[in-house]
Design a protein around this motif. Sequence first.
Motif, PDB file in Angstrom:
ATOM      1  N   ALA A   1       0.858  -1.186   0.000  1.00  0.00           N
ATOM      2  CA  ALA A   1       0.000   0.000   0.000  1.00  0.00           C
ATOM      3  C   ALA A   1       0.892   1.233   0.000  1.00  0.00           C
ATOM      4  O   ALA A   1       1.773   1.362   0.836  1.00  0.00           O
ATOM      5  CB  ALA A   1      -0.904  -0.005   1.231  1.00  0.00           C
ATOM      6  N   VAL A   2       0.657   2.099  -0.964  1.00  0.00           N
ATOM      7  CA  VAL A   2       1.515   3.271  -1.152  1.00  0.00           C
ATOM      8  C   VAL A   2       0.835   4.509  -0.571  1.00  0.00           C
ATOM      9  O   VAL A   2      -0.335   4.779  -0.865  1.00  0.00           O
ATOM     10  CB  VAL A   2       1.781   3.501  -2.662  1.00  0.00           C
ATOM     11  CG1 VAL A   2       2.703   4.701  -2.863  1.00  0.00           C
ATOM     12  CG2 VAL A   2       2.376   2.242  -3.292  1.00  0.00           C
ATOM     13  N   TYR A   3       1.563   5.245   0.248  1.00  0.00           N
ATOM     14  CA  TYR A   3       1.014   6.442   0.893  1.00  0.00           C
ATOM     15  C   TYR A   3       1.823   7.686   0.555  1.00  0.00           C
ATOM     16  O   TYR A   3       3.042   7.617   0.412  1.00  0.00           O
ATOM     17  CB  TYR A   3       0.987   6.264   2.421  1.00  0.00           C
ATOM     18  CG  TYR A   3      -0.056   5.279   2.867  1.00  0.00           C
ATOM     19  CD1 TYR A   3      -1.342   5.721   3.168  1.00  0.00           C
ATOM     20  CD2 TYR A   3       0.228   3.925   2.946  1.00  0.00           C
ATOM     21  CE1 TYR A   3      -2.327   4.824   3.548  1.00  0.00           C
ATOM     22  CE2 TYR A   3      -0.746   3.023   3.318  1.00  0.00           C
ATOM     23  CZ  TYR A   3      -2.023   3.474   3.625  1.00  0.00           C
ATOM     24  OH  TYR A   3      -2.987   2.581   3.992  1.00  0.00           O
ATOM     25  N   GLU A   4       1.100   8.809   0.474  1.00  0.00           N
ATOM     26  CA  GLU A   4       1.778  10.098   0.278  1.00  0.00           C
ATOM     27  C   GLU A   4       2.498  10.497   1.562  1.00  0.00           C
ATOM     28  O   GLU A   4       3.578  11.066   1.529  1.00  0.00           O
ATOM     29  CB  GLU A   4       0.759  11.206  -0.056  1.00  0.00           C
ATOM     30  CG  GLU A   4      -0.017  11.011  -1.344  1.00  0.00           C
ATOM     31  CD  GLU A   4       0.832  11.284  -2.575  1.00  0.00           C
ATOM     32  OE1 GLU A   4       1.893  11.908  -2.443  1.00  0.00           O
ATOM     33  OE2 GLU A   4       0.410  10.847  -3.670  1.00  0.00           O
ATOM     34  N   GLU A   5       1.815  10.227   2.678  1.00  0.00           N
ATOM     35  CA  GLU A   5       2.328  10.694   3.973  1.00  0.00           C
ATOM     36  C   GLU A   5       2.526   9.515   4.903  1.00  0.00           C
ATOM     37  O   GLU A   5       1.671   8.626   4.991  1.00  0.00           O
ATOM     38  CB  GLU A   5       1.314  11.654   4.628  1.00  0.00           C
ATOM     39  CG  GLU A   5       1.005  12.905   3.819  1.00  0.00           C
ATOM     40  CD  GLU A   5       2.194  13.853   3.708  1.00  0.00           C
ATOM     41  OE1 GLU A   5       3.084  13.777   4.589  1.00  0.00           O
ATOM     42  OE2 GLU A   5       2.242  14.628   2.745  1.00  0.00           O
ATOM     43  N   ILE A   6       3.621   9.548   5.632  1.00  0.00           N
ATOM     44  CA  ILE A   6       3.917   8.455   6.569  1.00  0.00           C
ATOM     45  C   ILE A   6       2.870   8.413   7.692  1.00  0.00           C
ATOM     46  O   ILE A   6       2.544   7.346   8.216  1.00  0.00           O
ATOM     47  CB  ILE A   6       5.358   8.571   7.109  1.00  0.00           C
ATOM     48  CG1 ILE A   6       5.800   7.252   7.762  1.00  0.00           C
ATOM     49  CG2 ILE A   6       5.517   9.740   8.068  1.00  0.00           C
ATOM     50  CD1 ILE A   6       7.286   7.130   7.978  1.00  0.00           C
ATOM     51  N   ASP A   7       2.291   9.576   8.025  1.00  0.00           N
ATOM     52  CA  ASP A   7       1.259   9.612   9.062  1.00  0.00           C
ATOM     53  C   ASP A   7       0.057   8.740   8.689  1.00  0.00           C
ATOM     54  O   ASP A   7      -0.494   8.023   9.523  1.00  0.00           O
ATOM     55  CB  ASP A   7       0.754  11.063   9.265  1.00  0.00           C
ATOM     56  CG  ASP A   7       1.757  11.869  10.085  1.00  0.00           C
ATOM     57  OD1 ASP A   7       2.802  11.299  10.459  1.00  0.00           O
ATOM     58  OD2 ASP A   7       1.491  13.063  10.328  1.00  0.00           O
ATOM     59  N   ASP A   8      -0.341   8.821   7.427  1.00  0.00           N
ATOM     60  CA  ASP A   8      -1.487   8.021   6.987  1.00  0.00           C
ATOM     61  C   ASP A   8      -1.158   6.529   7.067  1.00  0.00           C
ATOM     62  O   ASP A   8      -1.996   5.718   7.466  1.00  0.00           O
ATOM     63  CB  ASP A   8      -1.872   8.383   5.550  1.00  0.00           C
ATOM     64  CG  ASP A   8      -2.406   9.810   5.461  1.00  0.00           C
ATOM     65  OD1 ASP A   8      -2.922  10.302   6.493  1.00  0.00           O
ATOM     66  OD2 ASP A   8      -2.288  10.423   4.393  1.00  0.00           O
TER      67      ASP A   8
ATOM     68  N   ARG B   1      -2.788   5.707  -1.825  1.00  0.00           N
ATOM     69  CA  ARG B   1      -3.045   6.198  -3.175  1.00  0.00           C
ATOM     70  C   ARG B   1      -3.017   5.057  -4.178  1.00  0.00           C
ATOM     71  O   ARG B   1      -3.489   5.174  -5.297  1.00  0.00           O
ATOM     72  CB  ARG B   1      -2.042   7.287  -3.539  1.00  0.00           C
ATOM     73  CG  ARG B   1      -0.692   6.779  -3.957  1.00  0.00           C
ATOM     74  CD  ARG B   1       0.127   7.890  -4.568  1.00  0.00           C
ATOM     75  NE  ARG B   1       1.260   7.337  -5.266  1.00  0.00           N
ATOM     76  CZ  ARG B   1       2.454   7.899  -5.314  1.00  0.00           C
ATOM     77  NH1 ARG B   1       2.659   9.058  -4.714  1.00  0.00           N
ATOM     78  NH2 ARG B   1       3.435   7.338  -5.973  1.00  0.00           N
ATOM     79  N   GLU B   2      -2.477   3.932  -3.750  1.00  0.00           N
ATOM     80  CA  GLU B   2      -2.359   2.813  -4.676  1.00  0.00           C
ATOM     81  C   GLU B   2      -2.141   1.540  -3.870  1.00  0.00           C
ATOM     82  O   GLU B   2      -1.458   1.563  -2.839  1.00  0.00           O
ATOM     83  CB  GLU B   2      -1.132   3.066  -5.566  1.00  0.00           C
ATOM     84  CG  GLU B   2      -0.956   2.083  -6.676  1.00  0.00           C
ATOM     85  CD  GLU B   2       0.379   2.295  -7.399  1.00  0.00           C
ATOM     86  OE1 GLU B   2       1.053   3.322  -7.150  1.00  0.00           O
ATOM     87  OE2 GLU B   2       0.739   1.409  -8.185  1.00  0.00           O
ATOM     88  N   ILE B   3      -2.726   0.432  -4.322  1.00  0.00           N
ATOM     89  CA  ILE B   3      -2.447  -0.851  -3.684  1.00  0.00           C
ATOM     90  C   ILE B   3      -2.046  -1.846  -4.758  1.00  0.00           C
ATOM     91  O   ILE B   3      -2.735  -2.005  -5.767  1.00  0.00           O
ATOM     92  CB  ILE B   3      -3.671  -1.360  -2.896  1.00  0.00           C
ATOM     93  CG1 ILE B   3      -3.877  -0.450  -1.683  1.00  0.00           C
ATOM     94  CG2 ILE B   3      -3.478  -2.810  -2.442  1.00  0.00           C
ATOM     95  CD1 ILE B   3      -5.087  -0.750  -0.857  1.00  0.00           C
ATOM     96  N   ARG B   4      -0.899  -2.454  -4.569  1.00  0.00           N
ATOM     97  CA  ARG B   4      -0.423  -3.441  -5.545  1.00  0.00           C
ATOM     98  C   ARG B   4      -0.386  -4.802  -4.883  1.00  0.00           C
ATOM     99  O   ARG B   4       0.057  -4.928  -3.745  1.00  0.00           O
ATOM    100  CB  ARG B   4       0.990  -3.114  -5.994  1.00  0.00           C
ATOM    101  CG  ARG B   4       1.106  -1.775  -6.658  1.00  0.00           C
ATOM    102  CD  ARG B   4       2.550  -1.522  -7.006  1.00  0.00           C
ATOM    103  NE  ARG B   4       2.681  -0.167  -7.545  1.00  0.00           N
ATOM    104  CZ  ARG B   4       3.828   0.387  -7.846  1.00  0.00           C
ATOM    105  NH1 ARG B   4       4.944  -0.281  -7.671  1.00  0.00           N
ATOM    106  NH2 ARG B   4       3.860   1.600  -8.332  1.00  0.00           N
ATOM    107  N   VAL B   5      -0.812  -5.808  -5.616  1.00  0.00           N
ATOM    108  CA  VAL B   5      -0.792  -7.162  -5.074  1.00  0.00           C
ATOM    109  C   VAL B   5       0.238  -7.975  -5.855  1.00  0.00           C
ATOM    110  O   VAL B   5       0.307  -7.866  -7.078  1.00  0.00           O
ATOM    111  CB  VAL B   5      -2.189  -7.811  -5.204  1.00  0.00           C
ATOM    112  CG1 VAL B   5      -2.170  -9.232  -4.672  1.00  0.00           C
ATOM    113  CG2 VAL B   5      -3.219  -6.974  -4.471  1.00  0.00           C
ATOM    114  N   ALA B   6       1.056  -8.731  -5.148  1.00  0.00           N
ATOM    115  CA  ALA B   6       2.024  -9.602  -5.824  1.00  0.00           C
ATOM    116  C   ALA B   6       1.260 -10.664  -6.600  1.00  0.00           C
ATOM    117  O   ALA B   6       0.461 -11.389  -6.026  1.00  0.00           O
ATOM    118  CB  ALA B   6       2.950 -10.243  -4.795  1.00  0.00           C
TER     119      ALA B   6
END
Lengths: 484, 430
Positions: free
Chosen positions: A227-234, A307-312
């Motif tokens: 899971a990709v985040y803009e902010e580490i807080d999120d 902002r994005e979720i990637r699955v292997a």
Amino acid sequence: MATKTKRTSLIGALEGIVGAEFVLHTPEDMVVFEYDGSIGKSLPQVVVFPSTTEQVAQIVRLAYSVDVPIVPRGAGTGLSGGAVAVKGGIVVTLTRMNRILEIDPVNRQATVEPGVINLHLSEQAEPHGLYYVPDPSSQRVCTIGGNVAENSGGPHCLAYGVTTNHVLGLEVVLPDGEVVWLGGPLEDMPGYDLTGLFVGSEGTLGIVTKAIVKLYPIAESVRTLVAVYEEIDDASRAVSAIIASGVIPAALEMIDKVTIEAVVQAVDVEYPSDAGAVLLIEVDGLKEAVEQESEAVEAICRDLGAREIRVAETPEDRERLWAARKGALAALGRLAPNYYILDGVVPRSRLMDVLRRVGEICDRYDFRVANVFHAGDGNLHPNILFDERIPGQSERVLEAGAEIMQVCVEVGGTITGEHGVGLEKKGFMSLVFSPQDIAAMEKVRDAFSSVETFNPCKIFSTAKGCGEGWRVPTLPDLGPGSFL
Amino acid sequence: MTTNAPLELPGADAPTEADIYKCVHCGLCLQACPTYLELGLETESPRGRVALMKAVHGGRFGLTEGVVGHMELCLQCRACETACPSGVPFGRMMEATRAQITATTRRSLRARAVRFLVFRLLFPRLGLLRAGAWLLKLYQRSGVQWLVRELRVLKPIKSLDQLEQQLPRLPKFYRPPPSELVPAQGQATRRVAMLSGCVMPLVYGPVNEATVRVLARNGCDVLTPRAQGCCGSLHAHSGERDGARALARRNIDVFLETNPDAIIVNAAGCGATMKEYVELLEGDPAYRDKARRFSALVRDVTEFLAELPFEPPKKELSARVTYQDSCHLVHAQGIKDAPREVLRSIPGLRFVEMKASDTCCGAAGVYNVVHRDLANGILDQKMANVAAAQPDIIATANPGCMLQLEMGVRRMGLDARVAHVVELLDEAYG
């Protein structure tokens, strides 16, 4: 070791035990054993490589009789200086004792020698559909003996527990050379839980010569996602939310922006370089459960701003994601010549707050910091990047580390999760424990070891001649040299 | 040829501080290192060797006998580079360290004589190497070898006796095509220049012939420049970097003059060194840019074929085949998939991976001659993995590996043949 004669006769005696080719003692060779994976450094006087329990016992008895410090060592990948011979003496390297003695698929356990490589055990267990759970990032090279000594963790310890939850019994050589068994092949052995005591004793209570460990069945299904985040807080909020939802992922790891910068140079993995942080999450178990749980996890991640979720998609994808995670610490070498890795544990609910304060502390000291850690456990690894060649940096990095440890304790956490107290954190035991608490622990140590020469100056800073905390040593010159 | 005076000074090469400080001593390289796996001693590991370089660089001690011993036991397989997340360029650090050893230590008279013969006479002058090979062939074919082996003449001199046992049986030597240019079959789409190498034409001539045929079949005009020489990899690995530079400059001049679309190499060790001419000649203003152009053109034959992409072969090759990664292909050049892609394209071929295919076989240039016992230990481990894969054919991508694996096949008594990947493709083209 005061005199040269004493040293020479010690070397002779060790050679008599293991053979001359397995005793090293030249200054050049000692340099290769002055370090582990941490920032601690100190030269031993002699390094010996036993191949049997009996040889280990003989070496320990010899050291005991001549009152010479003795330090056990596995692969030397530890992150707290556990295998660093701070008082010199004999380093006992156990890499030659590397046989897997038995894999018992019915009772799901294995008996191994201490030098067995962590990953090799899982590879050998795989044909039986089993594996050894604790998976430190160094699992390709680190030894089970070292894992036991440090009570090592790893990404997959979130759901399944750290080393101590996977050790049933140990054959150990005590500091006076006695060989004993602690625990045994069954889960609940009567009497004191000395196995539990021994795991994580950082080589201060004796040397493991055999271990009976649990093996777990390989999960039917596994799903790995990023899971990709803009902010580490999120990302931090998502971690708390996932755990609060009742799902216990097999692994829940955080990788911050600075770490991503290093990792993408080291491993062929598509982490977006503009992300503030990514979470690497793995769910395993029965197929239906995995589908449900990973959907729940994905939903939480999205709700909290992924902002994005990637699955292997393939096993190779999954392997790449893990290679990136497990190589992340060492990849930091691409950003700076040295890092000081911390190992604080904080309540998950305080992650966001603590990470912010870690950032502020490092800013104030003018150090870059890279965070890559077991977020699900609240086990932080702030890695402070520095350059030992710049005067003063080695000292200041320890000061910054001390402030971070204080923050961890303030919010209700502790100073180490899985790397051990070792050298540079022993001065901070008093943040967590009262003098009485520490005295109780020392009484236990003294019950095993009447000598202060058994892996001296680790864990506690009260021992004689060890100093309060730990300072960065000046490395001794061993003669004129250097390249042209 | 332009010479660059400062570079000819001995000891100009040393591992740089920047490179040394890339190592964070995490230890992740340990299990990748064949000498560490064999001996279990940190002194014989990449991390240990970097620690020694660092100690010498920092002036804690010099290049003592002890340090030199550990450095010379390194196979230079560079598997540690693949394992290293921190990007330690171990290969070039070890080459520079070896150069330091050459510049600062005095070897035994015998060692100096051998080094003079190898580095000053045979390899810089391939004619002499060929003449030496002829003598060897004469020895093998005339019955003298038979007599020597029957009568155990060499038995009293153990090292010579073992060396004799290691000698490969030399086949017909490779003759470069009579014309420098072999035209493409059909429409030429590319013009490539090929390195014929030094060991390859003498020991594995058929591999060169197969390479030319395969390239021509895939639309390449194939040039084999006559004036080319040894690539210098043996020199670079053995602390003779200036010798390597001289050879590099010659090849750069010779190959760039032909203005090829690519420079094709079928020996992984040579290819790795040629791709690194750019590093070797970094300090040479006259050659720096040319070296960059040259290195950018170098392709391993399997890499080139995969990029083309190559015409899939039609003829069936019914065999079980495993692939031994040549260290200087997989670790030094980072090429893992291309040779497998070539093999998998062959109809009827059953490809099977062996365990630890990317661990060195112990050949490592002349390592198996200098450190025979250790090399044999490494080879035996390798052959156990080969045997478990039960191959009919063991494919690889470098003549040194081929020699070593053939020796391994003999030692184990396996019923398998060793071949270069490109030979199998050539066979499948029919």
